[in-house]
Scaffold this active site. Sequence first.
Site, PDB file in Angstrom:
ATOM      1  N   ASN A  19       0.805  -1.213   0.000  1.00  0.00           N
ATOM      2  CA  ASN A  19       0.000   0.000   0.000  1.00  0.00           C
ATOM      3  C   ASN A  19       0.841   1.268   0.000  1.00  0.00           C
ATOM      4  OD1 ASN A  19      -2.920  -0.866   0.259  1.00  0.00           O
ATOM      5  ND2 ASN A  19      -2.010  -2.037   1.919  1.00  0.00           N
ATOM      6  N   THR A  20       2.026   1.205   0.582  1.00  0.00           N
ATOM      7  CA  THR A  20       2.884   2.383   0.679  1.00  0.00           C
ATOM      8  C   THR A  20       3.993   2.372  -0.360  1.00  0.00           C
ATOM      9  OG1 THR A  20       2.440   2.549   3.054  1.00  0.00           O
ATOM     10  CG2 THR A  20       4.347   3.740   2.219  1.00  0.00           C
TER      11      THR A  20
ATOM     12  N   GLY B 166      -4.618 -12.153   1.301  1.00  0.00           N
ATOM     13  CA  GLY B 166      -3.714 -11.308   0.549  1.00  0.00           C
ATOM     14  C   GLY B 166      -2.494 -12.067   0.046  1.00  0.00           C
TER      15      GLY B 166
ATOM     16  N   ASP C  74       0.558 -11.110  -0.080  1.00  0.00           N
ATOM     17  CA  ASP C  74       1.696 -10.985   0.828  1.00  0.00           C
ATOM     18  C   ASP C  74       1.601 -11.989   1.975  1.00  0.00           C
ATOM     19  OD1 ASP C  74      -0.566  -9.658   1.776  1.00  0.00           O
ATOM     20  OD2 ASP C  74       0.561  -8.010   2.672  1.00  0.00           O
TER      21      ASP C  74
ATOM     22  N   ASP D 253       3.780  -9.193  10.141  1.00  0.00           N
ATOM     23  CA  ASP D 253       4.248  -8.367   9.023  1.00  0.00           C
ATOM     24  C   ASP D 253       3.958  -6.907   9.352  1.00  0.00           C
ATOM     25  OD1 ASP D 253       4.842  -7.101   6.665  1.00  0.00           O
ATOM     26  OD2 ASP D 253       3.852  -8.570   5.395  1.00  0.00           O
TER      27      ASP D 253
ATOM     28  N   THR E  66       2.054  -1.021   6.314  1.00  0.00           N
ATOM     29  CA  THR E  66       1.002  -0.027   6.502  1.00  0.00           C
ATOM     30  C   THR E  66      -0.027  -0.572   7.488  1.00  0.00           C
ATOM     31  OG1 THR E  66       1.340   0.686   4.217  1.00  0.00           O
ATOM     32  CG2 THR E  66      -0.673   1.424   5.318  1.00  0.00           C
TER      33      THR E  66
ATOM     34  N   THR F 178       4.001  17.408  23.957  1.00  0.00           N
ATOM     35  CA  THR F 178       3.048  16.664  23.121  1.00  0.00           C
ATOM     36  C   THR F 178       3.782  15.663  22.245  1.00  0.00           C
ATOM     37  OG1 THR F 178       1.531  18.538  23.098  1.00  0.00           O
ATOM     38  CG2 THR F 178       1.254  16.886  21.368  1.00  0.00           C
TER      39      THR F 178
END
Length: 276
Positions: free
Chosen positions: A27-28, A119, A121, A141, A144, A202
């Site tokens: 996805n990335t 999937g 992968d 794994d 993403t 923060t």
Amino acid sequence: APRKGGRRMKGPSATGPRRVLLVDLGNTSATLAMARDGALGPPARVSTRLARRREVRAALARLAGGRPADGAVYASVVPGLDRLWLSELRPFCTAEPLAVDWRLALGVRLDYPHPETIGADRLANACGAVVRYGSPVVVADFGTALTFDVIAGNAYRGGLILPGLPLMTEYLAERTALLPSLRLDGARPLRLGRAGPIGKSTRQAMLLGARLGYPGMVREVYERLRRALRRDHSARLASAMAIGVGCRRYGLMAVGSRRAFSVARAIAVAVMNASR
């Protein structure tokens, strides 16, 4: 034994080592590598979201090194880009690219109600884990998304899907007005200040939340899976395998394992297993 009727790769060339182009389209990013008789060469990465046809072609050309590969194996979780990648792959190999899916003979039985939904992968990971470490095994794994897959009795049993660490931090920045975007470096050790696990800004609070909370989540899932294997399959977990370059440090730390892998390497193992 491999699934009956599953598709197989052709055997090694009689004229020399077999060269197979491997593509893991996530996805990335897309990870590309050349395998020579199962030995994986240096990987290359191309952004999934930003890559255009010319970038894909250039990356494949560099890997091919001026002569076509004997074959190509393609594992994708982004169906919308399959046509582009497959059309660019074909000129760089002498055989039709082989897509990893549930019909491929990978040597792992699929004990799953709808195997066509697993999937590519995760299928490659399951095969690579069993060949490398045996069964039972749990594969984590870190991409993403964070996926856990369980293999017991040489069968894929299913798993879990959770948000990946980058996705969690990006979502906080996108969906809130004041929380900043964080870039996490999994290679840097966590150093607690004098305040210990209490953030004094923060940004520090978010960083501590990611670096302490995420391994806790991974550890809890892993322990639940380990107990379930012992209860349901009377099996003591043989190994845990962590996959992914971005955040695997957190996962290895959480489950007390130093075993690391890559999806590209898992695909290479799957290719060799499907060739037998």
